[in-house]
Design a protein around this motif. Sequence first.
Motif, PDB file in Angstrom:
ATOM      1  N   ARG A  15       0.823  -1.214   0.000  1.00  0.00           N
ATOM      2  CA  ARG A  15       0.000   0.000   0.000  1.00  0.00           C
ATOM      3  C   ARG A  15       0.859   1.267   0.000  1.00  0.00           C
ATOM      4  N   TRP A  16       1.842   1.301   0.878  1.00  0.00           N
ATOM      5  CA  TRP A  16       2.559   2.570   1.055  1.00  0.00           C
ATOM      6  C   TRP A  16       3.430   2.932  -0.147  1.00  0.00           C
ATOM      7  N   ALA A  17       3.968   1.917  -0.845  1.00  0.00           N
ATOM      8  CA  ALA A  17       4.791   2.181  -2.038  1.00  0.00           C
ATOM      9  C   ALA A  17       3.998   3.013  -3.038  1.00  0.00           C
ATOM     10  N   TYR A  36      10.517  -3.387  -7.714  1.00  0.00           N
ATOM     11  CA  TYR A  36      10.660  -4.803  -7.363  1.00  0.00           C
ATOM     12  C   TYR A  36       9.871  -5.102  -6.087  1.00  0.00           C
ATOM     13  N   SER A  37       9.162  -6.217  -6.125  1.00  0.00           N
ATOM     14  CA  SER A  37       8.502  -6.797  -4.959  1.00  0.00           C
ATOM     15  C   SER A  37       8.575  -8.289  -5.201  1.00  0.00           C
ATOM     16  N   ARG A  38       8.373  -9.109  -4.191  1.00  0.00           N
ATOM     17  CA  ARG A  38       8.549 -10.546  -4.426  1.00  0.00           C
ATOM     18  C   ARG A  38       7.433 -11.124  -5.272  1.00  0.00           C
ATOM     19  N   SER A  39       6.219 -10.600  -5.135  1.00  0.00           N
ATOM     20  CA  SER A  39       5.122 -11.215  -5.889  1.00  0.00           C
ATOM     21  C   SER A  39       4.939 -10.538  -7.249  1.00  0.00           C
ATOM     22  N   VAL A  40       4.761 -11.399  -8.265  1.00  0.00           N
ATOM     23  CA  VAL A  40       4.660 -10.918  -9.644  1.00  0.00           C
ATOM     24  C   VAL A  40       3.489  -9.948  -9.804  1.00  0.00           C
ATOM     25  N   GLY A  41       2.359 -10.288  -9.208  1.00  0.00           N
ATOM     26  CA  GLY A  41       1.157  -9.461  -9.355  1.00  0.00           C
ATOM     27  C   GLY A  41       1.395  -8.032  -8.883  1.00  0.00           C
ATOM     28  N   LYS A  42       2.066  -7.881  -7.750  1.00  0.00           N
ATOM     29  CA  LYS A  42       2.305  -6.524  -7.221  1.00  0.00           C
ATOM     30  C   LYS A  42       3.263  -5.750  -8.121  1.00  0.00           C
ATOM     31  N   ARG A  43       4.261  -6.466  -8.671  1.00  0.00           N
ATOM     32  CA  ARG A  43       5.211  -5.800  -9.579  1.00  0.00           C
ATOM     33  C   ARG A  43       4.480  -5.284 -10.811  1.00  0.00           C
ATOM     34  N   PRO A  75       8.098  -4.270   4.722  1.00  0.00           N
ATOM     35  CA  PRO A  75       7.759  -4.260   6.149  1.00  0.00           C
ATOM     36  C   PRO A  75       9.007  -3.973   6.999  1.00  0.00           C
ATOM     37  N   ASN A  76       8.782  -3.517   8.217  1.00  0.00           N
ATOM     38  CA  ASN A  76       9.862  -2.996   9.060  1.00  0.00           C
ATOM     39  C   ASN A  76      11.067  -3.929   9.209  1.00  0.00           C
ATOM     40  N   ASP A  77      10.816  -5.249   9.367  1.00  0.00           N
ATOM     41  CA  ASP A  77      11.935  -6.175   9.603  1.00  0.00           C
ATOM     42  C   ASP A  77      12.723  -6.441   8.322  1.00  0.00           C
ATOM     43  N   ASP A  96      11.011   4.105   4.571  1.00  0.00           N
ATOM     44  CA  ASP A  96       9.906   4.644   5.355  1.00  0.00           C
ATOM     45  C   ASP A  96      10.125   4.370   6.843  1.00  0.00           C
ATOM     46  N   LYS A  97       9.377   5.105   7.663  1.00  0.00           N
ATOM     47  CA  LYS A  97       9.523   4.947   9.108  1.00  0.00           C
ATOM     48  C   LYS A  97       8.896   3.646   9.568  1.00  0.00           C
ATOM     49  N   PRO A  98       9.299   3.052  10.660  1.00  0.00           N
ATOM     50  CA  PRO A  98      10.499   3.383  11.428  1.00  0.00           C
ATOM     51  C   PRO A  98      11.741   2.840  10.716  1.00  0.00           C
ATOM     52  N   ASN A 166      -0.662 -10.968   9.565  1.00  0.00           N
ATOM     53  CA  ASN A 166      -0.391  -9.587   9.160  1.00  0.00           C
ATOM     54  C   ASN A 166       0.772  -9.062  10.007  1.00  0.00           C
ATOM     55  N   TRP A 167       1.798  -8.513   9.340  1.00  0.00           N
ATOM     56  CA  TRP A 167       2.999  -8.124  10.094  1.00  0.00           C
ATOM     57  C   TRP A 167       2.716  -7.042  11.149  1.00  0.00           C
ATOM     58  N   ARG A 168       1.704  -6.233  10.932  1.00  0.00           N
ATOM     59  CA  ARG A 168       1.394  -5.198  11.939  1.00  0.00           C
ATOM     60  C   ARG A 168       0.934  -5.811  13.267  1.00  0.00           C
ATOM     61  N   THR A 180       4.556   2.257  17.319  1.00  0.00           N
ATOM     62  CA  THR A 180       5.566   2.113  16.261  1.00  0.00           C
ATOM     63  C   THR A 180       5.034   2.578  14.913  1.00  0.00           C
ATOM     64  N   GLN A 181       3.790   2.204  14.611  1.00  0.00           N
ATOM     65  CA  GLN A 181       3.283   2.445  13.256  1.00  0.00           C
ATOM     66  C   GLN A 181       2.706   3.837  13.064  1.00  0.00           C
ATOM     67  N   LEU A 182       2.129   4.405  14.102  1.00  0.00           N
ATOM     68  CA  LEU A 182       1.506   5.727  13.962  1.00  0.00           C
ATOM     69  C   LEU A 182       2.271   6.794  14.756  1.00  0.00           C
ATOM     70  N   TRP A 260      -7.256  12.321   5.689  1.00  0.00           N
ATOM     71  CA  TRP A 260      -6.530  12.922   4.564  1.00  0.00           C
ATOM     72  C   TRP A 260      -5.040  12.647   4.603  1.00  0.00           C
ATOM     73  N   TRP A 261      -4.583  11.830   5.566  1.00  0.00           N
ATOM     74  CA  TRP A 261      -3.140  11.635   5.786  1.00  0.00           C
ATOM     75  C   TRP A 261      -2.389  11.250   4.516  1.00  0.00           C
ATOM     76  N   SER A 262      -2.943  10.294   3.777  1.00  0.00           N
ATOM     77  CA  SER A 262      -2.184   9.797   2.619  1.00  0.00           C
ATOM     78  C   SER A 262      -2.256  10.760   1.427  1.00  0.00           C
TER      79      SER A 262
HETATM   80  N1  LIG Z   1       4.871   7.204   6.746  1.00  0.00           N
HETATM   81  C1  LIG Z   1       3.668   6.680   6.834  1.00  0.00           C
HETATM   82  O1  LIG Z   1       2.712   7.376   7.126  1.00  0.00           O
HETATM   83  C2  LIG Z   1       3.504   5.222   6.555  1.00  0.00           C
HETATM   84  C3  LIG Z   1       4.588   4.393   6.553  1.00  0.00           C
HETATM   85  N2  LIG Z   1       4.447   3.063   6.326  1.00  0.00           N
HETATM   86  C4  LIG Z   1       5.659   2.218   6.347  1.00  0.00           C
HETATM   87  O2  LIG Z   1       5.878   1.676   5.038  1.00  0.00           O
HETATM   88  C5  LIG Z   1       6.364   0.349   5.122  1.00  0.00           C
HETATM   89  C6  LIG Z   1       5.443  -0.587   4.333  1.00  0.00           C
HETATM   90  O3  LIG Z   1       4.137  -0.525   4.843  1.00  0.00           O
HETATM   91  P1  LIG Z   1       2.865  -1.031   3.982  1.00  0.00           P
HETATM   92  O4  LIG Z   1       3.000  -0.635   2.572  1.00  0.00           O
HETATM   93  O5  LIG Z   1       1.664  -0.636   4.722  1.00  0.00           O
HETATM   94  O6  LIG Z   1       3.068  -2.612   4.074  1.00  0.00           O
HETATM   95  P2  LIG Z   1       2.532  -3.714   3.076  1.00  0.00           P
HETATM   96  O7  LIG Z   1       2.617  -4.994   3.796  1.00  0.00           O
HETATM   97  O8  LIG Z   1       1.248  -3.271   2.469  1.00  0.00           O
HETATM   98  O9  LIG Z   1       3.597  -3.683   1.876  1.00  0.00           O
HETATM   99  C7  LIG Z   1       4.930  -4.091   2.002  1.00  0.00           C
HETATM  100  C8  LIG Z   1       5.279  -4.944   0.796  1.00  0.00           C
HETATM  101  O10 LIG Z   1       6.658  -5.264   0.792  1.00  0.00           O
HETATM  102  C9  LIG Z   1       6.850  -6.473   0.062  1.00  0.00           C
HETATM  103  N3  LIG Z   1       7.998  -7.166   0.644  1.00  0.00           N
HETATM  104  C10 LIG Z   1       8.089  -7.851   1.809  1.00  0.00           C
HETATM  105  N4  LIG Z   1       9.326  -8.288   2.010  1.00  0.00           N
HETATM  106  C11 LIG Z   1      10.050  -7.874   0.934  1.00  0.00           C
HETATM  107  C12 LIG Z   1      11.409  -8.022   0.553  1.00  0.00           C
HETATM  108  N5  LIG Z   1      12.284  -8.670   1.313  1.00  0.00           N
HETATM  109  N6  LIG Z   1      11.811  -7.464  -0.603  1.00  0.00           N
HETATM  110  C13 LIG Z   1      10.930  -6.806  -1.407  1.00  0.00           C
HETATM  111  N7  LIG Z   1       9.641  -6.642  -1.098  1.00  0.00           N
HETATM  112  C14 LIG Z   1       9.201  -7.171   0.063  1.00  0.00           C
HETATM  113  C15 LIG Z   1       5.541  -7.279   0.204  1.00  0.00           C
HETATM  114  O11 LIG Z   1       5.067  -7.630  -1.076  1.00  0.00           O
HETATM  115  P3  LIG Z   1       5.636  -8.949  -1.818  1.00  0.00           P
HETATM  116  O12 LIG Z   1       5.031 -10.093  -1.105  1.00  0.00           O
HETATM  117  O13 LIG Z   1       5.216  -8.748  -3.224  1.00  0.00           O
HETATM  118  O14 LIG Z   1       7.100  -8.927  -1.710  1.00  0.00           O
HETATM  119  C16 LIG Z   1       4.555  -6.294   0.809  1.00  0.00           C
HETATM  120  O15 LIG Z   1       3.364  -6.175   0.102  1.00  0.00           O
HETATM  121  C17 LIG Z   1       6.472   0.046   6.617  1.00  0.00           C
HETATM  122  O16 LIG Z   1       7.794   0.276   7.046  1.00  0.00           O
HETATM  123  C18 LIG Z   1       5.512   1.031   7.271  1.00  0.00           C
HETATM  124  O17 LIG Z   1       5.874   1.372   8.599  1.00  0.00           O
HETATM  125  C19 LIG Z   1       3.237   2.500   6.057  1.00  0.00           C
HETATM  126  C20 LIG Z   1       2.102   3.282   6.033  1.00  0.00           C
HETATM  127  C21 LIG Z   1       2.155   4.698   6.291  1.00  0.00           C
END
Ligand SMILES: NC(=O)C1=CN([C@@H]2O[C@H](COP(=O)(O)OP(=O)(O)OC[C@H]3O[C@@H](n4cnc5c(N)ncnc54)[C@H](OP(=O)(O)O)[C@@H]3O)[C@@H](O)[C@H]2O)C=CC1
Length: 356
Positions: A15-17, A36-43, A75-77, A96-98, A166-168, A180-182, A260-262
């Motif tokens: 979503r955030w990308a 680049y993302s791991r899943s073809v559909g998202k790419r 995701p964060n990790d 992106d944060k954190p 869900n990683w959250r 952490t997230q907000l 309206w944040w996004s």
């Molecule tokens: N500043 C802000 O207001 C906001 C910041 N964020 C931050 O943005 C980041 C992402 O959040 P969000 O988009 O909501 O999370 P999502 O889970 O929606 O998206 C993250 C995507 O990363 C892909 N991914 C996972 N591991 C890997 C990897 N090793 N290499 C490449 N791609 C990978 C996954 O897709 P796939 O399976 O295709 O790889 C996944 O869909 C977080 O750090 C979050 O804290 C999020 C929302 C708001």
Amino acid sequence: MSYEPVRVASIGLGRWANIMANAIERSEKLKIVACYSRSVGKREAFAAKHNCEIEDNLESLLKRDDIEGVIVTTPNDQHAPVIEAAAAAGKHVYVDKPIAVSLDHARRIEKAVRDAGVVFTVGHSARRLAGVRKIKELMDSGRIGEVSMIETNFSNERGLELQPGNWRGDRLMAPGGPLTQLAVHHVDSLQYLLGPVVRVFSFMKSMYTPVDQDTATMTICEFASGKLAYIGANWASPGVFFMNVYATKATLFYDLDFGWWSKADVVDDHSKLILREFTSKGDDPDNRFLHDVPVTLKRGDMFREQFEDFADSIRGLKAAPEIDAAQAIHNIAVVLAAVESSKTGKAVEIEDILNS
Ligand SMILES: NC(=O)C1=CN([C@@H]2O[C@H](COP(=O)(O)OP(=O)(O)OC[C@H]3O[C@@H](n4cnc5c(N)ncnc54)[C@H](OP(=O)(O)O)[C@@H]3O)[C@@H](O)[C@H]2O)C=CC1
Ligand SMILES: O=C1CO[C@H](CO)[C@@H](O)[C@@H]1O
């Protein structure tokens, strides 16, 4: 336009990308050329929407000479491994944060970008909101007197929707859940306004969510200056974002419609800042009246501006982006200290967390 757009690639296409890509598309200073993302559909969906090329793996993306920087929204990790690879390939990095959710990962990132000598920044965008910038201006000018404390809240309903997997909802990937997230955005803004936090005390509870994750958090911070702040963050209410500043001459009430944040190009139009001060201040406390002064906020675009700051630094127009690794590490240290405090029931020193 002052220079050739910085050519970037988006990594981690959730979503955030897409929100970040929309912001980059509002600027002439950067251009997304690949993803680049791991899943073809998202790419495929991202490439079609943002008119860029697809790379099937991270290695091939990082080998491309035409890519100058990466936008990391995994995701964060997954921030640290991706950034280490990108920095080693000489790519500038926006994440992106954190910055990360462990100090070990955060320090690995700091070392990787320092060793590679690449430009690095973290998406703590909230300090760029028109209201937060104006609060800083009113504090620095002396208009509101001396600040004693600030109360903040950043919340939304996401905890109600969490599902296992869900990683959250994972305490390791999002320690402190909504903190952490907000509200890590408020942690950054508060340190921007008041300087470094030295100690925190926090309560965290899991409520109204199907997963084992904290969804209601209340944290008190003490700053090196001796000032105090409160940070509330829950994942069990409609969106809330506010910051109230208590100072000797006036109180500031800043409120933003989280809906309206996004949409950062217009979010400032959906916020208001009120300055409340004495109408007259005589000796008699029973005859002191107050009035509200609406403060005009000039619309900005926190997401576009953070990317332009990144691009200007890459092109050498400024020495470095406003938000560096050290600040981002201090931000996550405050969150980790709050999580530790909620477990032990004791106040936790940031220094102890940083030395652990
Ligand atoms: N500043 C802000 O207001 C906001 C910041 N964020 C931050 O943005 C980041 C992402 O959040 P969000 O988009 O909501 O999370 P999502 O889970 O929606 O998206 C993250 C995507 O990363 C892909 N991914 C996972 N591991 C890997 C990897 N090793 N290499 C490449 N791609 C990978 C996954 O897709 P796939 O399976 O295709 O790889 C996944 O869909 C977080 O750090 C979050 O804290 C999020 C929302 C708001
Ligand atoms: O930082 C954040 C701001 O708001 C988003 C919701 O729209 C969160 O998901 C996110 O983690």
